[in-house]
Motif scaffolding. Structure first.
Motif, PDB file in Angstrom:
ATOM      1  N   PRO A 222       0.799  -1.204   0.193  1.00  0.00           N
ATOM      2  CA  PRO A 222      -0.071   0.048  -0.067  1.00  0.00           C
ATOM      3  C   PRO A 222       0.935   1.218  -0.005  1.00  0.00           C
ATOM      4  O   PRO A 222       1.918   1.305   0.441  1.00  0.00           O
ATOM      5  CB  PRO A 222      -0.859  -0.194   1.197  1.00  0.00           C
ATOM      6  N   THR A 223       0.297   2.248  -0.502  1.00  0.00           N
ATOM      7  CA  THR A 223       1.178   3.493  -0.617  1.00  0.00           C
ATOM      8  C   THR A 223       1.848   4.235   0.590  1.00  0.00           C
ATOM      9  O   THR A 223       2.744   4.471   0.826  1.00  0.00           O
ATOM     10  CB  THR A 223       0.275   4.710  -1.349  1.00  0.00           C
ATOM     11  N   TRP A 224       0.857   3.853   1.734  1.00  0.00           N
ATOM     12  CA  TRP A 224       1.363   4.685   3.108  1.00  0.00           C
ATOM     13  C   TRP A 224       2.459   3.498   3.488  1.00  0.00           C
ATOM     14  O   TRP A 224       3.471   4.349   4.203  1.00  0.00           O
ATOM     15  CB  TRP A 224       0.035   4.557   4.243  1.00  0.00           C
ATOM     16  N   LEU A 225       2.334   2.433   3.197  1.00  0.00           N
ATOM     17  CA  LEU A 225       3.515   1.477   3.590  1.00  0.00           C
ATOM     18  C   LEU A 225       4.738   1.666   2.954  1.00  0.00           C
ATOM     19  O   LEU A 225       6.023   1.599   3.498  1.00  0.00           O
ATOM     20  CB  LEU A 225       3.116  -0.011   3.600  1.00  0.00           C
ATOM     21  N   GLN A 226       4.601   2.015   1.360  1.00  0.00           N
ATOM     22  CA  GLN A 226       5.859   2.203   0.654  1.00  0.00           C
ATOM     23  C   GLN A 226       6.750   3.668   1.301  1.00  0.00           C
ATOM     24  O   GLN A 226       7.908   3.464   1.062  1.00  0.00           O
ATOM     25  CB  GLN A 226       5.325   2.715  -0.643  1.00  0.00           C
ATOM     26  N   TYR A 227       6.284   4.580   1.848  1.00  0.00           N
ATOM     27  CA  TYR A 227       6.862   5.471   2.491  1.00  0.00           C
ATOM     28  C   TYR A 227       7.898   4.964   3.595  1.00  0.00           C
ATOM     29  O   TYR A 227       8.936   5.546   3.872  1.00  0.00           O
ATOM     30  CB  TYR A 227       6.054   6.544   3.226  1.00  0.00           C
TER      31      TYR A 227
END
Length: 367
Positions: free
Chosen positions: A310-315
């Protein structure tokens, strides 16, 4: 005349002794070389095999029909013919097979074969039923094209093929495996080593000699650097010669990967120094070390691309130093970039090195 004490001679003597100790340690060899090699061989032998769809064949199927014979030629399709209908239905409900196929040959018209096809599936097999339908429809279309000539609404021009390189599984897996082996070996070995030296008062004995503290660290670090680079050479060589790992620029790519290996070991050893400084007992070292290594093993693109999260985890993934070492290895090996093209990756790794060694200086204990 007194002979002047040589710090560098002492450093090399410490490095030589430490390297011998590493090679004599079964756990160090197994976890630094054996474990990565086993994983490399597993993924290497799996290779880039295509998706395999398992389909049961109903006992009433005419296995001599034209359509069935064409399906047998499909490499990505595995037809199960050694089970009863009841067994096939049980397997289908459990999701062990994708579908049950029943083909009945109809009377031919003008020597053109005709078949009635029935497919049974279940909600447990939704993952691959689309693939099977695509295979089945493709076989039927090819049969139609062979037996029924008709005009087309478009003329297909010859296919234009541009030169390129195929990105295989080993091209993704080997850099991740190499990076993680560097991280785990550097953190665990450094932490256990300096904690053990401190607890057994070996460091105290070193202080009775003229060798400086910096040269003690450099000597031990040099031994680990030589060992890890040797392991990297072995891993890259097996990947290249046996499984087709891409070294796009040949020897220059190989040497640039070794430079990245050395950089990774130096930075990751800083985590080991931090762990050895924080640990109050030998049993707490694995706890601290796993807190550092496991999240990076799972999230830093070691075996699964960061893009699938997920995008938030990619950060979070993009904060980890292992992510950038993985990216650097892959860009050098497959894309053909050079070290001077990796400003972002090298910059982040170097920044982590500065931060972690600053922390290590604060928490590291000699006694």
């Amino acid at each position: 005349m007194a002979v002047k004490y040589s710090q560098w001679t002492a450093l090399l003597a410490m490095a030589k002794a430490s390297l011998k100790a590493i090679l004599r340690s079964p756990s160090a060899v197994v976890f630094s070389l054996g474990f990565p090699l086993v994983i490399l061989l597993c993924f290497g032998f799996i290779g880039d095999s295509t998706v395999s769809v398992k389909v049961g064949v109903d006992s009433a199927t005419d296995t001599h029909s034209y359509l069935y014979q064409q399906l047998l030629k499909e490499k990505s399709l595995k037809l199960v013919t050694d089970k009863t209908n009841a067994e096939l239905q049980s397997e289908l409900k459990k999701g062990h097979i994708t579908a049950i196929l029943k083909i009945k040959e109809l009377p031919a018209v003008d020597n053109i074969p005709s078949n009635a096809v029935q497919v049974y599936t279940s909600t447990a097999a939704v993952e691959k039923i689309g693939v099977f339908n695509a295979i089945l429809n493709g076989v039927i279309r090819n049969a139609d094209a062979k037996y029924y000539s008709h005009a087309s609404v478009a003329k297909l021009e010859p296919l234009i093929t541009l030169p390129g390189r195929r990105y295989t599984t080993i091209d993704f897996i080997l850099p991740g495996l190499l990076s993680f082996s560097l991280l785990s070996a550097a953190v665990f070995s450094t932490a256990f080593l300096f904690y053990g030296l401190r607890q057994t008062l070996v460091l105290k004995r070193f202080f009775a000699t003229p060798i400086r503290r910096l040269h003690i660290v450099l000597g031990e670090s040099l031994a680990r650097l030589v060992f890890q680079i040797s392991g990297a050479i072995l891993i890259i060589a097996i990947g290249y010669f046996f499984f087709g790992f891409t070294l796009v620029n040949g020897w220059s790519t190989f040497f640039e990967m070794l430079i990245l290996t050395a950089l990774g070991v130096v930075v990751f050893m800083g985590f080991g120094f931090v762990v050895s400084g924080l640990a109050n007992s030998e049993s707490t070292i694995p706890l601290f070390a796993n807190i550092i290594t496991l999240p990076q093993f799972l999230l830093a693109g070691t075996f699964v691309s960061v893009d699938v999260f997920p995008t938030w985890l990619q950060y979070i993934c993009r904060i980890m130093p292992l992510t950038y070492l993985n990216d650097a290895f892959r860009k050098v090996a497959f894309e053909g970039l050079h070290l001077w093209n990796l400003g972002l990756e090298l910059g982040v790794i170097a920044l982590w090195g500065v931060v972690i060694y600053a922390v290590a200086v604060r928490v590291f204990r000699w006694e």
